[in-house]
Write a protein that holds these residues in place. Structure first.
Motif, PDB file in Angstrom:
ATOM      1  N   ALA A 109       1.139 -35.192  34.765  1.00 20.22           N
ATOM      2  CA  ALA A 109       0.281 -34.639  33.623  1.00 20.22           C
ATOM      3  C   ALA A 109      -0.713 -34.105  34.355  1.00 20.22           C
ATOM      4  CB  ALA A 109       0.031 -35.750  32.620  1.00 20.22           C
ATOM      5  N   LEU A 110      -1.454 -34.708  35.334  1.00 22.51           N
ATOM      6  CA  LEU A 110      -2.607 -34.364  35.959  1.00 22.51           C
ATOM      7  C   LEU A 110      -2.149 -33.009  36.562  1.00 22.51           C
ATOM      8  CD1 LEU A 110      -4.160 -37.328  37.404  1.00 22.51           C
ATOM      9  CD2 LEU A 110      -5.327 -35.715  36.101  1.00 22.51           C
ATOM     10  N   ALA A 111      -1.171 -33.014  37.489  1.00 22.59           N
ATOM     11  CA  ALA A 111      -0.682 -31.635  38.042  1.00 22.59           C
ATOM     12  C   ALA A 111      -0.325 -30.563  37.153  1.00 22.59           C
ATOM     13  CB  ALA A 111       0.846 -32.007  38.505  1.00 22.59           C
ATOM     14  N   LEU A 112       0.078 -30.939  36.014  1.00 19.60           N
ATOM     15  CA  LEU A 112       0.292 -29.757  34.873  1.00 19.60           C
ATOM     16  C   LEU A 112      -1.061 -29.167  34.616  1.00 19.60           C
ATOM     17  CD1 LEU A 112       3.177 -31.033  32.492  1.00 19.60           C
ATOM     18  CD2 LEU A 112       3.243 -29.173  33.988  1.00 19.60           C
ATOM     19  N   VAL A 113      -2.148 -30.177  34.365  1.00 24.28           N
ATOM     20  CA  VAL A 113      -3.482 -29.464  34.090  1.00 24.28           C
ATOM     21  C   VAL A 113      -4.088 -28.681  35.292  1.00 24.28           C
ATOM     22  CG1 VAL A 113      -5.637 -30.176  33.432  1.00 24.28           C
ATOM     23  CG2 VAL A 113      -3.784 -31.136  32.238  1.00 24.28           C
ATOM     24  N   ALA A 114      -3.705 -29.169  36.296  1.00 22.29           N
ATOM     25  CA  ALA A 114      -4.308 -28.655  37.628  1.00 22.29           C
ATOM     26  C   ALA A 114      -3.404 -27.047  37.641  1.00 22.29           C
ATOM     27  CB  ALA A 114      -3.753 -29.255  38.898  1.00 22.29           C
ATOM     28  N   ASP A 115      -2.050 -27.000  37.470  1.00 20.86           N
ATOM     29  CA  ASP A 115      -1.434 -25.775  37.295  1.00 20.86           C
ATOM     30  C   ASP A 115      -2.162 -24.652  36.272  1.00 20.86           C
ATOM     31  OD1 ASP A 115       0.326 -26.118  39.091  1.00 20.86           O
ATOM     32  OD2 ASP A 115       1.920 -26.904  37.904  1.00 20.86           O
ATOM     33  N   VAL A 116      -2.616 -25.134  34.832  1.00 20.23           N
ATOM     34  CA  VAL A 116      -3.370 -24.539  34.211  1.00 20.23           C
ATOM     35  C   VAL A 116      -4.454 -23.973  34.701  1.00 20.23           C
ATOM     36  CG1 VAL A 116      -4.422 -24.784  31.786  1.00 20.23           C
ATOM     37  CG2 VAL A 116      -2.131 -25.517  32.153  1.00 20.23           C
ATOM     38  N   LEU A 117      -5.381 -24.860  35.467  1.00 19.93           N
ATOM     39  CA  LEU A 117      -6.630 -23.960  35.807  1.00 19.93           C
ATOM     40  C   LEU A 117      -6.462 -23.461  37.247  1.00 19.93           C
ATOM     41  CD1 LEU A 117      -8.885 -27.117  35.113  1.00 19.93           C
ATOM     42  CD2 LEU A 117      -9.111 -24.965  34.104  1.00 19.93           C
ATOM     43  N   LEU A 118      -5.648 -23.948  38.156  1.00 21.49           N
ATOM     44  CA  LEU A 118      -5.441 -23.401  39.453  1.00 21.49           C
ATOM     45  C   LEU A 118      -4.394 -22.096  39.509  1.00 21.49           C
ATOM     46  CD1 LEU A 118      -5.735 -26.440  41.499  1.00 21.49           C
ATOM     47  CD2 LEU A 118      -7.333 -24.505  41.301  1.00 21.49           C
ATOM     48  N   ALA A 182     -15.373  -6.827  22.843  1.00 19.86           N
ATOM     49  CA  ALA A 182     -15.797  -6.308  23.920  1.00 19.86           C
ATOM     50  C   ALA A 182     -14.948  -7.198  24.966  1.00 19.86           C
ATOM     51  CB  ALA A 182     -17.217  -6.722  24.029  1.00 19.86           C
ATOM     52  N   LEU A 183     -14.221  -8.281  24.512  1.00 18.35           N
ATOM     53  CA  LEU A 183     -13.627  -9.101  25.704  1.00 18.35           C
ATOM     54  C   LEU A 183     -12.445  -8.227  26.367  1.00 18.35           C
ATOM     55  CD1 LEU A 183     -13.281 -12.384  23.903  1.00 18.35           C
ATOM     56  CD2 LEU A 183     -15.042 -11.733  25.640  1.00 18.35           C
ATOM     57  N   THR A 184     -12.254  -8.333  27.659  1.00 24.55           N
ATOM     58  CA  THR A 184     -11.407  -7.800  28.515  1.00 24.55           C
ATOM     59  C   THR A 184     -10.844  -8.779  29.358  1.00 24.55           C
ATOM     60  OG1 THR A 184     -12.716  -7.170  30.328  1.00 24.55           O
ATOM     61  CG2 THR A 184     -12.629  -5.426  28.486  1.00 24.55           C
ATOM     62  N   ALA A 185      -9.357  -8.260  29.772  1.00 27.63           N
ATOM     63  CA  ALA A 185      -8.818  -9.166  30.914  1.00 27.63           C
ATOM     64  C   ALA A 185      -9.496  -9.333  31.944  1.00 27.63           C
ATOM     65  CB  ALA A 185      -7.288  -8.622  31.217  1.00 27.63           C
ATOM     66  N   ALA A 186     -10.080  -8.420  32.592  1.00 25.57           N
ATOM     67  CA  ALA A 186     -10.854  -8.419  33.778  1.00 25.57           C
ATOM     68  C   ALA A 186     -12.068  -9.568  33.475  1.00 25.57           C
ATOM     69  CB  ALA A 186     -11.318  -7.137  34.185  1.00 25.57           C
ATOM     70  N   GLY A 187     -12.913  -9.302  32.263  1.00 26.52           N
ATOM     71  CA  GLY A 187     -14.122 -10.065  32.212  1.00 26.52           C
ATOM     72  C   GLY A 187     -13.668 -11.442  31.879  1.00 26.52           C
ATOM     73  N   LEU A 188     -12.613 -11.777  31.354  1.00 25.22           N
ATOM     74  CA  LEU A 188     -12.137 -13.187  31.254  1.00 25.22           C
ATOM     75  C   LEU A 188     -11.717 -14.014  32.509  1.00 25.22           C
ATOM     76  CD1 LEU A 188     -10.151 -13.148  27.896  1.00 25.22           C
ATOM     77  CD2 LEU A 188     -12.358 -14.151  28.172  1.00 25.22           C
ATOM     78  N   ARG A 189     -11.118 -13.105  33.329  1.00 24.70           N
ATOM     79  CA  ARG A 189     -10.783 -13.683  34.640  1.00 24.70           C
ATOM     80  C   ARG A 189     -12.154 -13.838  35.498  1.00 24.70           C
ATOM     81  NH1 ARG A 189      -6.213  -9.745  34.283  1.00 24.70           N
ATOM     82  NH2 ARG A 189      -4.335 -10.943  34.260  1.00 24.70           N
ATOM     83  N   ALA A 190     -12.945 -12.931  35.437  1.00 22.77           N
ATOM     84  CA  ALA A 190     -14.291 -13.472  36.152  1.00 22.77           C
ATOM     85  C   ALA A 190     -14.978 -14.569  35.671  1.00 22.77           C
ATOM     86  CB  ALA A 190     -15.011 -12.073  35.957  1.00 22.77           C
ATOM     87  N   HIS A 191     -15.007 -14.843  34.099  1.00 24.83           N
ATOM     88  CA  HIS A 191     -15.408 -15.894  33.717  1.00 24.83           C
ATOM     89  C   HIS A 191     -14.901 -17.280  34.130  1.00 24.83           C
ATOM     90  CE1 HIS A 191     -18.123 -17.848  30.660  1.00 24.83           C
ATOM     91  NE2 HIS A 191     -16.938 -18.224  30.072  1.00 24.83           N
ATOM     92  N   GLU A 193     -13.688 -17.816  36.978  1.00 24.61           N
ATOM     93  CA  GLU A 193     -13.993 -18.394  38.272  1.00 24.61           C
ATOM     94  C   GLU A 193     -15.078 -19.203  38.335  1.00 24.61           C
ATOM     95  OE1 GLU A 193     -12.790 -17.401  41.277  1.00 24.61           O
ATOM     96  OE2 GLU A 193     -11.201 -16.780  40.064  1.00 24.61           O
ATOM     97  N   GLY A 194     -15.921 -19.581  37.180  1.00 29.31           N
ATOM     98  CA  GLY A 194     -16.791 -20.473  36.861  1.00 29.31           C
ATOM     99  C   GLY A 194     -16.154 -21.786  36.706  1.00 29.31           C
ATOM    100  N   SER A 228     -18.996 -23.041  38.723  1.00 25.88           N
ATOM    101  CA  SER A 228     -20.486 -22.948  38.340  1.00 25.88           C
ATOM    102  C   SER A 228     -20.859 -23.967  37.487  1.00 25.88           C
ATOM    103  CB  SER A 228     -21.051 -21.706  38.265  1.00 25.88           C
ATOM    104  OG  SER A 228     -20.529 -21.186  36.882  1.00 25.88           O
ATOM    105  N   CYS A 229     -21.869 -24.237  37.141  1.00 25.77           N
ATOM    106  CA  CYS A 229     -22.382 -25.167  36.103  1.00 25.77           C
ATOM    107  C   CYS A 229     -23.982 -24.596  35.669  1.00 25.77           C
ATOM    108  CB  CYS A 229     -22.853 -26.615  36.510  1.00 25.77           C
ATOM    109  SG  CYS A 229     -23.217 -27.770  35.478  1.00 25.77           S
TER     110      CYS A 229
END
Length: 423
Positions: A109-118, A182-191, A193-194, A228-229
């Motif tokens: 289960a932890l590995a699946l959540v890691a896949d979602v984020l990474l 105003a949301l774009t795929a590029a903008g969400l991908r940049a978001h 990264e935080g 980032s925080c």
């Protein structure tokens, strides 16, 4: 155990570690066949880029549209095949990803959540559908007086910090129509990264040796980016008065917001006891004065809210339009008499109620995992249940009333009403 991560034992069953990248892991060993974990990432709707309101909510939905070569359906099937129950969502200050199930499936289960984020797929073809769903959610808010009132109360009470590039607290997780456009795929991908280890907390409850629990956490999430925080200040606007007109409403809804006590303030527990006496059950002041004594409202309550590292008191009541002015007057009167202190009986009941809520609130492994992440993120440390109960037991009536002498929420109230007529 990973090198450089000696155990930091909080109690006989609680441990807290900080990974080299900054992720804090709070673990509580609990006997039983199951597990629960809650990963708190310090990116909520308040951290949406200004002008892109809805970014965090949209991103959380987009992340689960496929990961590590799996389609959205295959990813959901992977969770279902484990028999785990997913949890989480987006709040004002954090995005949470969690799961619970049988202990043998914790690593998977932890590995699946890691896949979602990474390793998320982030299919751009899904974005129009997700935007449409968010717009539908915003339309549904208009049909819910309680939700409209809550949103209006946040807009009135918490101004966007001047010059901030972050959107702040005055919009729902679904965003705004302009922000969604105003949301774009590029903008969400940049978001995205935080979204990393900085400021993030993993709360884990399972019947494991501490070293084994830490190894699972490091194995799954140790490779998470730095991230980032960002910090959003909760700038409270006192003594604001707003009425939201709704000519068709059959009720008038009232919302009051006032300053409270910060979670890290030593007066936090005395404040909690005072709020419990104000609105902690059928014997509480608000319930008795508003509902039992005068029959002004079926629902009336007060509760603490934590935003931007600060605490705030919020109170709510729903009444008929004709009786709304009296309801508001009675609520104001009850808040105004708090500085006069509690009676011995009020203190005893309030403290006992809080102690019971601590015990029953920890019965569920999922609730306890959530509490671990909240404790570390908000209070800065794990609060073991036995320690918390001891601290409650050590409170005295004199100490509570000494605190209340200097606490006057009625003097700074911001009031928002919704209904056919201004109160």
């Amino acid at each position: 155990m990973p090198v450089g991560l000696p155990p930091s034992q909080v109690s006989s069953s609680c441990f807290l570690w900080t990974l080299p990248g900054g992720l804090r892991v709070a673990f509580e060993r609990r006997a039983g066949p199951g597990f629960a974990f809650d990963l708190r990432l310090p990116h909520g709707s308040a951290h949406d880029p200004r002008g892109q309101e809805g970014a965090a909510g949209m991103l959380e939905e987009w992340l689960f549209k496929g990961a590590a070569g799996r389609s959205a359906r295959a990813l959901q099937d992977a969770f279902d095949d484990l028999g785990v129950r997913r949890s989480g969502g987006v709040g004002p200050e954090a995005t949470r990803l969690g799961a619970s199930g049988l202990k043998d499936d914790l690593g998977a289960a932890l590995a699946l959540v890691a896949d979602v984020l990474l390793r998320p797929t982030l299919p751009e073809a899904e974005l129009p559908v997700l935007k449409d769903l968010a717009r539908q959610d915003l339309e549904a808010l208009e049909d819910s007086p309680a939700d409209r009132l809550a949103l209006g109360a946040r807009e009135a009470a918490f101004a966007r910090p001047a010059g901030s590039v972050l959107a702040g607290f005055a919009h729902p997780a679904s965003g705004t129509l302009q922000g969604l456009a105003a949301l774009t795929a590029a903008g969400l991908r940049a978001h995205l990264e935080g979204y990393g280890q900085a400021g993030s907390v993993l709360g884990l409850v399972a019947d494991l040796e501490p070293e084994a629990a830490l190894d699972l956490a490091v194995g799954a999430l140790g490779g998470l980016r730095s991230g980032s925080c960002p910090q959003v200040e909760a700038v409270f606007q006192p003594r604001v008065r707003v009425h939201l007109a709704d000519a068709d409403a059959e009720q008038t809804h009232l919302s009051l917001t006032a300053p409270g006590v910060a979670p890290t303030d030593p007066r936090w527990l005395p404040w909690q006891v005072a709020l419990s006496a104000l609105s902690g059950g059928s014997a509480s002041r608000l319930f008795h004065a508003v509902r039992e004594e005068r029959g002004l409202a079926y629902a009336v309550s007060a509760s603490p809210v934590m935003l931007g590292g600060r605490g705030f008191l919020t109170a709510y009541a729903g009444s008929t339009p004709a009786r709304a002015p009296e309801t508001l007057q009675v609520m104001l009167a009850e808040l105004a008499r708090l500085p006069r202190g509690l009676s011995a009986e009020e203190f005893r009941r309030a403290r006992a109620g809080l102690s019971a809520s601590v015990v029953f609130g920890a019965e569920s492994a999922r609730a306890r995992a959530h509490a671990l992440t909240r404790d570390v993120a908000v209070f800065g440390h794990v609060r073991p249940l036995t320690e918390l109960r001891c601290r409650l037991a050590a409170l005295t009536l004199e100490g509570i009333n000494g605190f209340l002498e200097d606490y006057d929420p009625a003097s700074a109230l911001t009031t928002v009403t919704l209904g056919p007529e201004d109160v």
